[in-house]
Design an enzyme around this catalytic site. Structure first.
Site, PDB file in Angstrom:
ATOM      1  N   ASP A  49       0.824  -1.211   0.000  1.00  0.00           N
ATOM      2  CA  ASP A  49       0.000   0.000   0.000  1.00  0.00           C
ATOM      3  C   ASP A  49       0.857   1.260   0.000  1.00  0.00           C
ATOM      4  O   ASP A  49       2.073   1.216   0.204  1.00  0.00           O
ATOM      5  CB  ASP A  49      -0.919   0.005   1.224  1.00  0.00           C
ATOM      6  CG  ASP A  49      -2.149  -0.866   1.027  1.00  0.00           C
ATOM      7  OD1 ASP A  49      -2.378  -1.305  -0.108  1.00  0.00           O
ATOM      8  OD2 ASP A  49      -2.875  -1.096   2.009  1.00  0.00           O
ATOM      9  N   LYS A  71      -3.946   3.085  -2.258  1.00  0.00           N
ATOM     10  CA  LYS A  71      -5.178   3.844  -2.428  1.00  0.00           C
ATOM     11  C   LYS A  71      -5.060   5.103  -1.566  1.00  0.00           C
ATOM     12  O   LYS A  71      -4.887   5.017  -0.365  1.00  0.00           O
ATOM     13  CB  LYS A  71      -6.405   3.029  -1.983  1.00  0.00           C
ATOM     14  CG  LYS A  71      -6.620   1.768  -2.807  1.00  0.00           C
ATOM     15  CD  LYS A  71      -7.808   0.966  -2.308  1.00  0.00           C
ATOM     16  CE  LYS A  71      -9.116   1.658  -2.607  1.00  0.00           C
ATOM     17  NZ  LYS A  71      -9.392   1.745  -4.061  1.00  0.00           N
ATOM     18  N   MET A 186      -8.189   9.060   9.276  1.00  0.00           N
ATOM     19  CA  MET A 186      -8.500   9.676   7.968  1.00  0.00           C
ATOM     20  C   MET A 186      -9.539  10.796   8.123  1.00  0.00           C
ATOM     21  O   MET A 186     -10.511  10.878   7.369  1.00  0.00           O
ATOM     22  CB  MET A 186      -9.009   8.600   6.993  1.00  0.00           C
ATOM     23  CG  MET A 186      -8.013   7.478   6.764  1.00  0.00           C
ATOM     24  SD  MET A 186      -8.701   6.010   5.951  1.00  0.00           S
ATOM     25  CE  MET A 186      -9.664   5.281   7.306  1.00  0.00           C
TER      26      MET A 186
END
Length: 282
Positions: A49, A71, A186
């Protein structure tokens, strides 16, 4: 050999066709697990990732295929379905596949989605957890996740829904009232909305807040503010993702327990030759 025979421990073998989902931790390569190192030493393909530290990739077996599958919100990224299909394809070709995911695969990391897809496809899996940013990031900022004098409970939640929007399915009234401390992953993009929801449902504007950007890395930034001012301070301080947000009285303990930024200031370049020497020894 990963370690000497004196360790008297049988490190797990990595059979062909197995997909090993591995938590790579929040950033500091020293927080990577020994099971993870063992897996990388045997893997034929490493699927990683965006937030996986590149030094961790260096511990992979020489000649192993390295496949980026990061991502990042608001940027062109592989679709989750395509990532899962790639893992299945690699497994069916007989490769030993190490799937590296930032933090812990099962804590807001879509590891559950990938594991389910693999199992449904008949692929054998193994799972190794990692240190999640909500624990490791707080520790590097000098903020205990729990402390008897400040919080008897803690809640972890995501700062966006599966479509990348501000979370709408969260019961903000229950969240605001039900936990002494909140850790939000996030959350930077939708922090204005999240703060409004929390204060509308009873959280005090004076409650301490910390935003930890690039947690556990030498360029870590930690902003301490209050719920009523944190969005303004975040913009002024140019704090950016990746970041973890902590809301609660436990944030105040940072005043006494701050250590990481001070340590890095006194020991510049600590991840240079020393980490390379450790890697050679492994």
């Amino acid at each position: 050999m990963l370690f000497s025979d004196r360790e008297n421990y049988r490190w797990p073998a990595f059979p062909p066709g197995l997909v090993w989902l591995i938590g790579a931790g929040p950033g500091d390569p020293g927080l990577f697990t020994l099971h993870g190192v063992n897996a990388l030493r045997q893997a034929d393909a490493i699927v990683y990732d965006a937030l996986v530290n590149s030094r961790i990739l260096d511990w992979g077996r020489c000649g192993a295929e390295r496949i980026y599958s990061g991502k990042r919100g608001g940027r062109p990224s592989p679709k989750q379905k395509d990532i899962s299909l790639k893992l299945i394809e690699l497994s069916r070709s007989g490769k030993r596949v190490a799937r590296l995911k930032g933090g812990d695969p099962f804590v807001f990391g879509r590891g559950g989605e990938e594991a389910l897809a693999l199992v449904h496809a008949g692929v054998q899996i193994r799972i190794t957890p990692g240190i999640t940013a909500g624990i490791g990031g707080l520790a590097y900022a000098g903020i205990p996740a729990t402390h008897r004098d400040t919080n008897q409970s803690i809640t972890f939640l995501t700062g966006h829904d599966k479509f990348g929007l501000a979370p709408t399915e969260v019961d903000w009234k229950a969240i605001a009232a039900g936990s002494d401390a909140l850790v939000i992953y996030m959350a930077v993009k939708h922090l204005f909305k999240i703060v409004d929801c929390l204060m509308e449902n009873g959280r005090s504007e004076h409650e301490p807040v910390a935003i930890i950007s690039n947690a556990t890395l030498p360029h870590q930034q930690t902003l301490v503010s209050t719920l009523g001012r944190v969005c303004e301070d975040m913009v002024r301080g140019e704090i950016s993702a990746p970041a973890i947000v902590c809301i609660g009285e436990n944030v105040l303990l940072r005043e006494t327990l701050l250590w990481a930024e001070r340590f890095w200031g006194e020991n510049p370049g600590m991840y240079g030759a020393d980490m390379e020497a450790v890697s050679r020894n492994w």
